[in-house]
Design a protein around this motif. Structure first.
Motif, PDB file in Angstrom:
ATOM      1  N   SER A 322       0.827  -1.210   0.000  1.00 39.84           N
ATOM      2  CA  SER A 322       0.000   0.000   0.000  1.00 39.84           C
ATOM      3  C   SER A 322       0.861   1.260   0.000  1.00 39.84           C
ATOM      4  N   GLU A 323       2.180   1.073   0.209  1.00 37.29           N
ATOM      5  CA  GLU A 323       3.124   2.203   0.207  1.00 37.29           C
ATOM      6  C   GLU A 323       4.252   1.883  -0.761  1.00 37.29           C
ATOM      7  N   VAL A 324       4.585   2.840  -1.619  1.00 42.15           N
ATOM      8  CA  VAL A 324       5.700   2.647  -2.560  1.00 42.15           C
ATOM      9  C   VAL A 324       6.608   3.867  -2.521  1.00 42.15           C
ATOM     10  N   ILE A 325       7.797   3.718  -3.105  1.00 45.26           N
ATOM     11  CA  ILE A 325       8.575   4.904  -3.422  1.00 45.26           C
ATOM     12  C   ILE A 325       8.739   4.967  -4.940  1.00 45.26           C
ATOM     13  N   VAL A 326       8.719   6.207  -5.427  1.00 47.47           N
ATOM     14  CA  VAL A 326       8.998   6.482  -6.835  1.00 47.47           C
ATOM     15  C   VAL A 326      10.438   6.968  -6.866  1.00 47.47           C
ATOM     16  N   GLN A 327      11.335   6.174  -7.459  1.00 48.52           N
ATOM     17  CA  GLN A 327      12.763   6.498  -7.427  1.00 48.52           C
ATOM     18  C   GLN A 327      13.247   6.830  -8.836  1.00 48.52           C
ATOM     19  N   GLU A 328      14.009   7.903  -8.928  1.00 54.04           N
ATOM     20  CA  GLU A 328      14.642   8.243 -10.209  1.00 54.04           C
ATOM     21  C   GLU A 328      15.405   7.026 -10.725  1.00 54.04           C
ATOM     22  N   GLY A 329      15.122   6.634 -11.956  1.00 55.29           N
ATOM     23  CA  GLY A 329      15.806   5.480 -12.524  1.00 55.29           C
ATOM     24  C   GLY A 329      17.245   5.816 -12.887  1.00 55.29           C
ATOM     25  N   VAL A 330      18.156   4.918 -12.551  1.00 53.65           N
ATOM     26  CA  VAL A 330      19.562   5.075 -12.930  1.00 53.65           C
ATOM     27  C   VAL A 330      19.905   3.898 -13.842  1.00 53.65           C
ATOM     28  N   VAL A 331      20.170   4.182 -15.116  1.00 54.38           N
ATOM     29  CA  VAL A 331      20.522   3.082 -16.020  1.00 54.38           C
ATOM     30  C   VAL A 331      21.864   2.498 -15.587  1.00 54.38           C
ATOM     31  N   THR A 332      22.106   1.263 -15.938  1.00 56.29           N
ATOM     32  CA  THR A 332      23.442   0.711 -15.718  1.00 56.29           C
ATOM     33  C   THR A 332      24.089   0.514 -17.080  1.00 56.29           C
ATOM     34  N   HIS A 333      25.205   1.214 -17.295  1.00 59.71           N
ATOM     35  CA  HIS A 333      25.915   1.092 -18.563  1.00 59.71           C
ATOM     36  C   HIS A 333      27.091   0.129 -18.448  1.00 59.71           C
ATOM     37  N   GLU A 334      27.096  -0.676 -17.380  1.00 58.61           N
ATOM     38  CA  GLU A 334      28.183  -1.652 -17.229  1.00 58.61           C
ATOM     39  C   GLU A 334      27.776  -2.983 -17.846  1.00 58.61           C
ATOM     40  N   ARG A 335      28.738  -3.650 -18.425  1.00 58.21           N
ATOM     41  CA  ARG A 335      28.491  -4.941 -19.070  1.00 58.21           C
ATOM     42  C   ARG A 335      29.565  -5.945 -18.650  1.00 58.21           C
ATOM     43  N   VAL A 336      29.135  -7.175 -18.397  1.00 54.31           N
ATOM     44  CA  VAL A 336      30.047  -8.297 -18.212  1.00 54.31           C
ATOM     45  C   VAL A 336      29.641  -9.340 -19.243  1.00 54.31           C
ATOM     46  N   HIS A 337      30.555  -9.677 -20.146  1.00 55.86           N
ATOM     47  CA  HIS A 337      30.252 -10.626 -21.231  1.00 55.86           C
ATOM     48  C   HIS A 337      28.970 -10.215 -21.972  1.00 55.86           C
ATOM     49  N   ASP A 338      28.831  -8.923 -22.228  1.00 56.80           N
ATOM     50  CA  ASP A 338      27.689  -8.357 -22.954  1.00 56.80           C
ATOM     51  C   ASP A 338      26.365  -8.423 -22.195  1.00 56.80           C
ATOM     52  N   ALA A 339      26.373  -8.881 -20.949  1.00 55.27           N
ATOM     53  CA  ALA A 339      25.141  -8.886 -20.142  1.00 55.27           C
ATOM     54  C   ALA A 339      25.147  -7.654 -19.236  1.00 55.27           C
ATOM     55  N   VAL A 340      23.962  -7.087 -19.007  1.00 57.84           N
ATOM     56  CA  VAL A 340      23.821  -5.921 -18.133  1.00 57.84           C
ATOM     57  C   VAL A 340      24.287  -6.290 -16.722  1.00 57.84           C
ATOM     58  N   ALA A 341      25.035  -5.378 -16.072  1.00 54.80           N
ATOM     59  CA  ALA A 341      25.631  -5.681 -14.761  1.00 54.80           C
ATOM     60  C   ALA A 341      25.474  -4.511 -13.803  1.00 54.80           C
ATOM     61  N   GLU A 342      25.389  -4.841 -12.507  1.00 56.25           N
ATOM     62  CA  GLU A 342      25.415  -3.794 -11.472  1.00 56.25           C
ATOM     63  C   GLU A 342      26.254  -4.298 -10.301  1.00 56.25           C
ATOM     64  N   PRO A 343      27.075  -3.415  -9.697  1.00 59.58           N
ATOM     65  CA  PRO A 343      27.880  -3.839  -8.559  1.00 59.58           C
ATOM     66  C   PRO A 343      27.051  -3.907  -7.280  1.00 59.58           C
ATOM     67  N   VAL A 344      27.342  -4.907  -6.462  1.00 59.07           N
ATOM     68  CA  VAL A 344      26.748  -5.041  -5.130  1.00 59.07           C
ATOM     69  C   VAL A 344      27.904  -5.115  -4.144  1.00 59.07           C
ATOM     70  N   VAL A 345      27.936  -4.196  -3.182  1.00 58.83           N
ATOM     71  CA  VAL A 345      29.067  -4.088  -2.256  1.00 58.83           C
ATOM     72  C   VAL A 345      28.629  -4.585  -0.876  1.00 58.83           C
ATOM     73  N   TYR A 346      29.452  -5.446  -0.268  1.00 60.79           N
ATOM     74  CA  TYR A 346      29.148  -6.040   1.043  1.00 60.79           C
ATOM     75  C   TYR A 346      30.016  -5.407   2.127  1.00 60.79           C
ATOM     76  N   MET A 347      29.392  -5.106   3.254  1.00 64.37           N
ATOM     77  CA  MET A 347      30.098  -4.470   4.362  1.00 64.37           C
ATOM     78  C   MET A 347      29.736  -5.138   5.676  1.00 64.37           C
ATOM     79  N   MET A 348      30.683  -5.090   6.603  1.00 62.98           N
ATOM     80  CA  MET A 348      30.432  -5.562   7.959  1.00 62.98           C
ATOM     81  C   MET A 348      31.063  -4.533   8.896  1.00 62.98           C
TER      82      MET A 348
END
Length: 431
Positions: A322-348
């Motif tokens: 019942s609640e959403v956020i409308v977020q500005e879309g950010v395209v990802t122009h990164e590619r790995v082996h021609d597939a669309v990619a996005e980085p995910v960073v892990y922290m502790m």
């Protein structure tokens, strides 16, 4: 390995990379001072999108799965960070109770739990697994893809303490995001450390609170570097009172979609960006890439198909949206082996411990990649020879790129710290 950016090597992100590298001492000092004032989340992961003209976090997870996607070379970093985190919270800790999700048939998730168990065992703790699944009445072995196994056990609650039969932990670590609500067995545990706190779970947490905090952090950081905060901050707006099945509240959603699209158009014009702006509509609470849609024109909301309405109306564990956020879309122009990619960073604690690229061959650059069919390629954070190299040409060096990713991810982690302080039900009322 660094993926290729399908954008020009000259542009705002390369300028940002250069500025970040040149400002490294100031940035690290700034973080150090922030962590003197604020407590980092126990662990977190951040999804980033690199458009070439903008680099921004689009999601911050405070109950990260996917530790199994970190390379063995990264695990020593995670063990050291785990030691630092535990030492800060409960230096004499001996026993750790890990409470996972109920995905006992998901072998990838179980591999994540096995990796977490290994990290905290090597950090000097006795680790056992307790399940919130009340149908499990006795210790149960679960097979792992590598041939090993995990044993999950029923939780035992005695007055103000939670444990297992013959196991009394000082610390309870949740790897369960509480999407279905806060179980009574986890409430009022005043004698033990519960990490993350209950208000970090999706039963209470809201993405709009997080991105409000991130906006504040991005402005502070941008002032430090003398840059436009928009380059690292996705604009957003919350919408409440929605019912996708009946169409209730869609007019308010349309208004906010139009507002964010217009603001984005103005920014694109300012920077000479030729892309067509879009927004992402997603639940204000929840994860697992559910209930997400891309919208390029507010008028499109007039003609949502029944299938899209059904998809948008529920998220994880069947929770109604019942609640959403409308977020500005950010395209990802990164590619790995021609597939669309996005980085995910892990922290502790406050440390980057690794990460990976989420890649999806069947998704577009403006679509959510956290979907069935995604695969993972590790990031090279942990190679000791891969420290940032100031002076190198922007965009040419993997370590420099990864350092920048780590900086932006830590900004999101800092925002999560602000967010948890402000939303803490037991804290003093903030001005």
């Amino acid at each position: 390995m660094v993926p290729h950016l399908i954008t020009a090597l000259t542009g705002p992100i390369n300028e940002l990379e250069q500025r970040v590298l040149e400002s490294m001492p100031a940035i690290e000092r700034w973080f150090r001072l922030e962590w003197m004032e604020h407590t980092p989340p126990f662990y977190s992961s951040v999804d980033l999108r690199n458009a070439g003209f903008k680099l921004a976090p689009v999601d911050t997870n405070l109950f990260p799965g996917g530790f199994n996607n970190l390379t063995p070379e990264m695990l020593p970093l995670a063990v050291q960070a785990a030691m630092a985190a535990i030492e800060k919270i409960c230096p004499e800790a001996k026993n750790l109770l890990l409470v996972p999700e109920g995905h006992t048939r998901n072998s990838f998730y179980l591999s994540n739990v096995a990796t977490l168990t290994r990290i905290f065992t090597q950090a000097g703790l006795n680790v056992r697994l307790g399940t919130l699944d009340e149908s499990i009445k006795e210790p149960t072995a679960l097979a792992l893809p590598d041939g090993g196994q995990l044993t999950i056990e029923p939780l035992v609650r005695k007055r103000g303490r939670l444990g297992l039969k013959d196991f009394d932990p000082c610390t309870i670590l949740l790897n369960n995001d509480l999407s279905a609500g806060v179980p009574r067995v986890l409430e009022h545990l005043h004698e033990q450390y519960l990490l993350p706190p209950l208000h970090a779970g999706w039963a209470l947490r809201r993405k709009s609170n997080h991105f409000r905090a991130y906006e504040e952090v991005a402005k502070k950081f941008a002032k430090l570097l003398g840059m436009d905060p928009w380059l690292i901050n996705p604009m957003f707006a919350p919408v409440q009172g929605l019912d996708f099945s009946t169409g209730q509240g869609l007019d308010a959603l349309q208004t906010q979609v139009d507002t964010i699209l217009n603001k984005t158009r103005r920014k694109y014009k300012e920077y000479g960006i030729q892309e067509k702006p879009f927004v992402v509509v997603k639940p204000d609470a929840g994860t697992y890439g559910m209930g997400i849609m891309t919208v390029r024109d507010a008028k499109d909301l007039d003609e949502l198909s029944r299938r899209t309405r059904n998809k948008m109306s529920v998220c994880k564990d069947g929770q109604l949206v019942s609640e959403v956020i409308v977020q500005e879309g950010v395209v990802t122009h990164e590619r790995v082996h021609d597939a669309v990619a996005e980085p995910v960073v892990y922290m502790m604690d406050r440390y980057v411990v690794g990460g990976f690229y989420r890649i999806h061959a069947e998704r577009g650059e403006d679509e959510n990649l956290n979907a069935p069919g995604a695969s993972f390629v590790p990031l090279a954070f942990a190679q000791s020879s891969q420290l940032p190299r100031p002076g190198e040409k922007p965009g040419a060096s993997a370590p420099n790129r990864f350092y920048m990713y780590g900086v932006i991810a830590r900004l999101a982690m800092l925002a999560a710290s602000y967010e948890l302080e402000v939303t803490d039900p037991e804290a003093e009322v903030y001005a």
